[in-house]
Scaffold this active site. Sequence first.
Site, mmCIF file in Angstrom:
data_model
loop_
_atom_site.group_PDB
_atom_site.id
_atom_site.type_symbol
_atom_site.label_atom_id
_atom_site.label_comp_id
_atom_site.label_asym_id
_atom_site.label_seq_id
_atom_site.Cartn_x
_atom_site.Cartn_y
_atom_site.Cartn_z
ATOM 1 C CB THR A 178 20.530 66.350 -1.824
ATOM 2 O OG1 THR A 178 19.338 65.818 -2.344
ATOM 3 C CG2 THR A 178 21.599 66.370 -2.896
ATOM 4 C CB VAL A 207 15.700 62.467 -13.526
ATOM 5 C CG1 VAL A 207 17.184 62.747 -13.363
ATOM 6 C CG2 VAL A 207 15.481 60.999 -13.896
ATOM 7 C CG MET A 231 11.864 72.203 -5.841
ATOM 8 S SD MET A 231 11.470 70.641 -5.023
ATOM 9 C CE MET A 231 10.382 71.187 -3.730
HETATM 10 N N1 ASP Z 1 18.264 68.529 -5.583
HETATM 11 C C1 ASP Z 1 17.602 67.318 -5.185
HETATM 12 C C2 ASP Z 1 16.572 66.950 -6.223
HETATM 13 O O1 ASP Z 1 15.821 67.792 -6.636
HETATM 14 C C3 ASP Z 1 16.934 67.410 -3.847
HETATM 15 C C4 ASP Z 1 17.744 67.981 -2.701
HETATM 16 O O2 ASP Z 1 18.697 68.722 -2.935
HETATM 17 O O3 ASP Z 1 17.459 67.663 -1.523
HETATM 18 O O4 ASP Z 1 16.489 65.796 -6.562
#
Ligand code: ASP
Length: 313
Positions: A178, A207, A231
Amino acid sequence: MSKPFSIAIHGGAGTILREQMSKDLNEEIRRDLEKSARAGHEILAHGGDAMDAVVAAVKVLEDSEHFNAGRGSVLTHKEMVEMDASVMHGEDAKVGAVAGVRHIRNPVELARDVMEHSPHVLLIGDGAEEFAFGLQHTYTEQDYFVTDRRYDQLQSMKEKGLFALSESKYPDDSKHGTVGAVAFDQQGNLAAATSTGGITNKQYGRVGDSAIIGAGTYAQNGNLAVSATGMGEYFIRKTVASDIAARMRYLKENVQQACEAVIHGELKAMGGEGGVIAINGDGEIHFSMNTSGMYRASIGLDGRLMVKIYADE
Ligand code: ASP
């Protein structure tokens, strides 16, 4: 004499291990992180707004297939790319976000369009795309976003019946994540932006925090701009971004204390792996993670570029 300004960006946190990183990939990722930080910094150097800087920086990472946003996003259980993004301007608490978009090349730009051209703050799925096509966005086929690595990664997660961060502890050679950016401009404004494909093997319609203001993204002039990665379910439950901002605002903690208290405190205790990038109201930058790494870069108040991957760097 220009006034002070600074920027920090991230490309995701997770179990990023030196022994699993090839020399070429290491160089390519560091090059993209630098390119992103410089894209935003250039705008700030010319007196541009913090929002323009964070959008430009995130766009570079969305366009790179090395990160889990835009091209190179992870796949849902149904083998589709579904992306989330959000932006926040710290001057007037203006926000925009999109969730579950499938055919938008740069979701971060659409999030900003929601902020600037709609009376709403969060649009999802088909409605978000219909809104996009009424503006300057063109329909982009799923093929553009999907890469072989992400397909292989999904198959591996499906076999195990798991879902995972793109930088997961499960066997996977694609260490990409991300993306997000925070900036402090010469007018004293703070802004934050986050964009993601989410987590591998996620349920259709899921989401994450990257679309949720106060969880994955937050900005408030004079206080803090923050973008998270990790996460998402945990980051939403702990409202991580606004919790850090509240600690600074009400407990008078500094940016480092507030970030570390949240990331290494209850979030970690409940199993929420990940990290944040943050800039305080004076433009000072802090990175915090409870994982072995987070792709990150910054150009601080002193104008110096820093690019790092591992927690112990
Ligand atoms: N925070 C993002 C989600 O949970 C994933 C990530 O940070 O890689 O959609």
